[in-house]
Design an enzyme around this catalytic site. Structure first.
Site, mmCIF file in Angstrom:
data_model
loop_
_atom_site.group_PDB
_atom_site.id
_atom_site.type_symbol
_atom_site.label_atom_id
_atom_site.label_comp_id
_atom_site.label_asym_id
_atom_site.label_seq_id
_atom_site.Cartn_x
_atom_site.Cartn_y
_atom_site.Cartn_z
ATOM 1 N N GLU A 45 -4.559 4.577 -5.224
ATOM 2 C CA GLU A 45 -4.853 5.247 -4.133
ATOM 3 C C GLU A 45 -6.644 5.546 -4.131
ATOM 4 O O GLU A 45 -6.909 5.802 -5.187
ATOM 5 C CB GLU A 45 -4.254 6.787 -4.268
ATOM 6 C CG GLU A 45 -4.655 7.453 -3.042
ATOM 7 C CD GLU A 45 -3.808 8.943 -3.228
ATOM 8 O OE1 GLU A 45 -3.686 9.523 -2.280
ATOM 9 O OE2 GLU A 45 -3.429 9.340 -4.401
ATOM 10 N N LYS A 118 -0.597 8.500 4.963
ATOM 11 C CA LYS A 118 0.038 9.473 4.159
ATOM 12 C C LYS A 118 0.677 10.549 4.903
ATOM 13 O O LYS A 118 -0.032 11.287 5.726
ATOM 14 C CB LYS A 118 -0.814 9.863 3.211
ATOM 15 C CG LYS A 118 -0.325 10.619 1.941
ATOM 16 C CD LYS A 118 -1.297 10.891 0.829
ATOM 17 C CE LYS A 118 -0.819 11.689 -0.388
ATOM 18 N NZ LYS A 118 -2.019 11.734 -1.438
ATOM 19 N N CYS A 155 1.255 8.256 -2.847
ATOM 20 C CA CYS A 155 1.176 9.436 -4.119
ATOM 21 C C CYS A 155 2.016 10.591 -3.736
ATOM 22 O O CYS A 155 3.191 10.602 -4.012
ATOM 23 C CB CYS A 155 -0.268 9.570 -4.128
ATOM 24 S SG CYS A 155 -0.802 10.682 -5.728
#
Length: 298
Positions: A45, A118, A155
């Site tokens: 990331e 995300k 993540c």
């Protein structure tokens, strides 16, 4: 996805100090992975710089860039020059005042073939992402590539079984998580161990529940708090690949950059789902309450 084996490489990353230095290090690692036979390469990331979300600073928005943009051009060239499908992670400037934490997938000819913004954004000490990132609006939609249909998440999405499930129900053949997670140096060794174990366990659960391989590629190394008010973060590495029964197929170390390579048996999902038909037995007629924020026990 065909049943032929697929060689996958995870580039466990340590910040090299600048965008150019990080991209140069990434290019060298991708080339090495491809020379060793990798056809799919996954990056960590926000790999073009430090994990900047330890503090809230207006000037940090200058790090963001458009997609497509300069970093996309470099990453696309890496994919093309090495004949690999490449999963990258960038700080996207979508418009003035509108920024995302975005994964980009490049095909073997260098074309960007899909993005994922995300969806779950944390806001915890040392992880002030809500200050920087607008929650994604791409939904949980797999990205089709020459190596298969990739369920790319990022993540903090790792902690949400709903995200993994929707990717699986949408035909994802792999679950992929570019990641930046680590310890607070002030935590006790026991607490650090519990956190790392939880991180691996929840993702292995996604592999089991959906009978899919899971690929988690993390950062490594200590990164100081730019404000000097906190001890910084020790990113714990431990990038890993789990198989469709949650078995650990490959695992990197904690403290060093590393290229972790694994050959995936792409026929395992079909075989496991015949034995454990979880998708068949889902009670979709009974899951309505999952759409509520909380179910009041009274």
């Amino acid at each position: 996805m065909p049943n032929a084996p697929l060689s996958v490489a995870l580039i466990q990353h340590r910040d090299a100090g600048s965008v150019e230095a990080n991209l140069d290090a990434t290019a060298a690692a991708v080339a090495k992975a491809a020379a060793n036979g990798a056809r799919l390469v996954v990056l960590a990331e926000l790999h073009t710089g430090p994990y900047f979300c330890q503090t809230e600073d207006l000037a940090t928005f200058d790090r963001a860039e458009a997609i497509p943009g300069p970093s996309c051009e470099r990453l696309g060239a890496m994919a093309r020059d090495n004949g690999v499908v490449l999963v990258g992670s960038l700080f996207e400037r979508r418009a003035a005042g509108l920024y995302h934490n975005t994964a980009v997938v490049f095909e073997t000819d260098g074309r960007p073939v899909g993005t994922y913004r995300k969806m779950h954004i944390p806001d915890d000490p040392g992880y002030y992402e809500k200050y920087y990132f607008t929650p994604g609006d791409t939904g949980f939609v797999p990205i089709d590539t020459s190596v298969g249909r990739l369920g790319v998440l990022v993540c903090w999405d790792q902690w949400y079984p709903e995200a993994a499930r929707i990717m699986a129900l949408s035909g994802a053949e792999l679950l992929i998580y570019p990641t930046a997670i680590g310890w607070d140096p002030q935590d006790t060794p026991e607490e650090q161990a519990r956190q790392q174990d939880a991180w691996m366990t929840v993702q292995r659960g996604h592999a089991v529940a959906n009978n899919l391989p899971v690929i988690a590629c993390n950062r490594t190394g200590h990164e100081p708090d730019p404000s000097g008010h906190a001890p910084g973060a020790n990113f714990w590495g431990t990038s890993f690949v789990a198989g469709p029964q949650g078995e650990i197929l490959a695992r990197a170390g904690e403290a060093q950059p590393e290229i972790l390579t694994i050959e995936l048996d792409r026929g395992r999902t079909e075989a496991v789902r015949r034995q454990w038909p979880f998708l068949r037995d889902r009670r979709i007629d009974a899951y309505g309450p999952i759409l509520q924020r909380y179910i009041d026990p009274t």
